[in-house]
Scaffold this motif. Structure first.
Motif, PDB file in Angstrom:
ATOM      1  N   THR A   1       0.839  -1.179   0.000  1.00 26.97           N
ATOM      2  CA  THR A   1       0.000   0.000   0.000  1.00 26.97           C
ATOM      3  C   THR A   1       0.880   1.238   0.000  1.00 26.97           C
ATOM      4  O   THR A   1       2.102   1.168   0.123  1.00 26.97           O
TER       5      THR A   1
ATOM      6  N   GLU B   1      -6.271  -4.961 -10.715  1.00 27.81           N
ATOM      7  CA  GLU B   1      -5.526  -5.009  -9.461  1.00 27.81           C
ATOM      8  C   GLU B   1      -4.028  -4.845  -9.714  1.00 27.81           C
ATOM      9  O   GLU B   1      -3.347  -4.095  -8.992  1.00 27.81           O
TER      10      GLU B   1
ATOM     11  N   ALA C   1      -3.267  -1.302 -10.666  1.00 31.45           N
ATOM     12  CA  ALA C   1      -3.350  -0.449  -9.486  1.00 31.45           C
ATOM     13  C   ALA C   1      -2.097  -0.561  -8.628  1.00 31.45           C
ATOM     14  O   ALA C   1      -1.541   0.448  -8.164  1.00 31.45           O
TER      15      ALA C   1
ATOM     16  N   GLN D   1     -13.498   0.718 -10.877  1.00 32.97           N
ATOM     17  CA  GLN D   1     -12.841   0.212  -9.678  1.00 32.97           C
ATOM     18  C   GLN D   1     -11.413   0.743  -9.583  1.00 32.97           C
ATOM     19  O   GLN D   1     -10.943   1.112  -8.500  1.00 32.97           O
TER      20      GLN D   1
ATOM     21  N   ARG E   1      -9.985   3.455  -6.816  1.00 31.85           N
ATOM     22  CA  ARG E   1      -8.841   3.092  -5.974  1.00 31.85           C
ATOM     23  C   ARG E   1      -7.743   4.149  -6.060  1.00 31.85           C
ATOM     24  O   ARG E   1      -7.212   4.594  -5.038  1.00 31.85           O
TER      25      ARG E   1
ATOM     26  N   ARG F   1      -8.504   7.668  -4.428  1.00 33.64           N
ATOM     27  CA  ARG F   1      -8.384   7.823  -2.979  1.00 33.64           C
ATOM     28  C   ARG F   1      -7.083   8.511  -2.577  1.00 33.64           C
ATOM     29  O   ARG F   1      -6.986   9.047  -1.472  1.00 33.64           O
TER      30      ARG F   1
END
Length: 336
Positions: free
Chosen positions: A2, A54, A57, A86, A90, A93
């Motif tokens: 992250t 994913e 991202a 999606q 993501r 944010r």
């Protein structure tokens, strides 16, 4: 992984240019077939070769950890990819924190459906490709598109609170007589306008030389009709800007062939396959999806570092009758 991971070293290429801008092509597919961009009958990537949202991202977020402050989503047409919102949500944010701006380049055909969600996800600005407002001419350039659908999408985006910049490829003998009128319209509507020279990327069904219109010529023509004052503002991309008639509208010029824009290049491009291209005009790339799958974050960082070490000083674009494209891949593969 992250964005809470400890920050890594910033991204600097071999010529001392700090990379702050990542462009991500979420799909090579498009619902239009613009003549300067694609062949009429395209072969698109099979689904198995496309990185998951994913994976895109995770890779994009790793760039943000490394100091990238702006991410642009593109294609092809990004809004044709299923569940693309999606990814938008993501990445959105991080806007206002590690990321200064998340933007998108779109052809506008699906903006009516998605404009509100894009704003809610954190986007505040869109680039919309629009080479003509004349219905017949637009249909000719795109091979089958309906300009009314795009104009409706632009209105929906503006109503949702999104600032609009129109991208117009200047095409000799096709839309050059409409450029001044497009700028007039943008001033009236409150949009910016960026003009772009056609780029020799991928084989298309005609000789690009026939359509190449130097923006030096276009600028001279516009100077006869508008008061254009140089604007020093930067958006992170390759355009040079002028204020139009002392108002809010800015005119941008992207001229890779007549005025090279490489010295201050701060951007790299991630394809829908997860490949990183450090230069639009070169074929060298690194497979970041494979690096992530095989080596995790450490493998990903190593592949990014390797790619930046070989980022060229400049592209090798040229255009002349009979010249092969600078690279074989189409613009839709690399992303706008």
């Amino acid at each position: 992984m992250t964005l809470n991971d400890s920050p890594a070293m910033p991204l600097v290429d071999g010529f001392g240019r700090t990379i702050r801008y990542l462009r991500v092509s979420v799909t090579d597919r498009c619902d239009l077939r613009c003549r300067y961009c694609m062949a009429e009958h395209m072969t698109f990537l099979p689904r198995a070769k496309i990185a998951t949202l994913e994976e895109l991202a995770i890779i994009a977020e790793r760039f943000v950890v490394r100091g990238v402050r702006k991410v642009r989503l593109s294609g092809g047409e990004p809004l044709v990819r299923r569940d693309v919102m999606q990814l938008v949500q993501r990445l959105g944010r991080h806007v206002g924190g590690a990321l200064d701006e998340l933007t998108m380049t779109t052809n506008g055909t699906r903006l009516r459906e998605h404009a509100g969600a894009l704003f809610d996800a954190g986007l505040r600005r869109l680039n919309v490709s629009l080479d003509s407002r004349d219905p017949a001419r637009f249909r000719h350039i795109t091979r089958h598109g309906e300009v009314a659908q795009v104009l409706d999408g632009i209105k929906a985006a503006r109503d949702a609170g999104l600032a609009i910049k129109i991208n117009m490829v200047a095409l000799k003998g096709v839309n050059e007589d409409e450029i001044a009128a497009m700028l007039d319209w943008c001033v009236a509507e409150g949009h910016d306008l960026t003009l772009i020279e056609t780029m020799p990327l991928g084989a298309v069904d005609e000789d690009r030389t026939d359509r190449f219109l130097p923006l030096t010529v276009v600028k001279e023509r516009l100077d006869q009709r508008f008061t254009l004052a140089r604007d020093a503002a930067q958006t992170g991309g390759p355009a040079r800007y002028w204020r139009v008639d002392g108002g809010a509208t800015r005119l941008g010029l992207i001229s890779p062939l007549t005025q090279n824009f490489c010295d201050g290049c701060n951007r790299v491009r991630l394809t829908t396959e997860g490949r990183l291209y450090t230069c639009l005009g070169h074929d060298d790339h690194r497979d970041l999806r494979a690096a992530l799958r095989e080596g995790g974050v450490e493998g990903l960082d190593a592949a990014i570092e390797d790619a930046l070490s070989t980022k060229p000083r400049r592209h090798d674009f040229r255009i002349g009758r009979g010249d092969a494209p600078a690279v074989a891949r189409h613009m839709s593969v690399t992303g706008g």
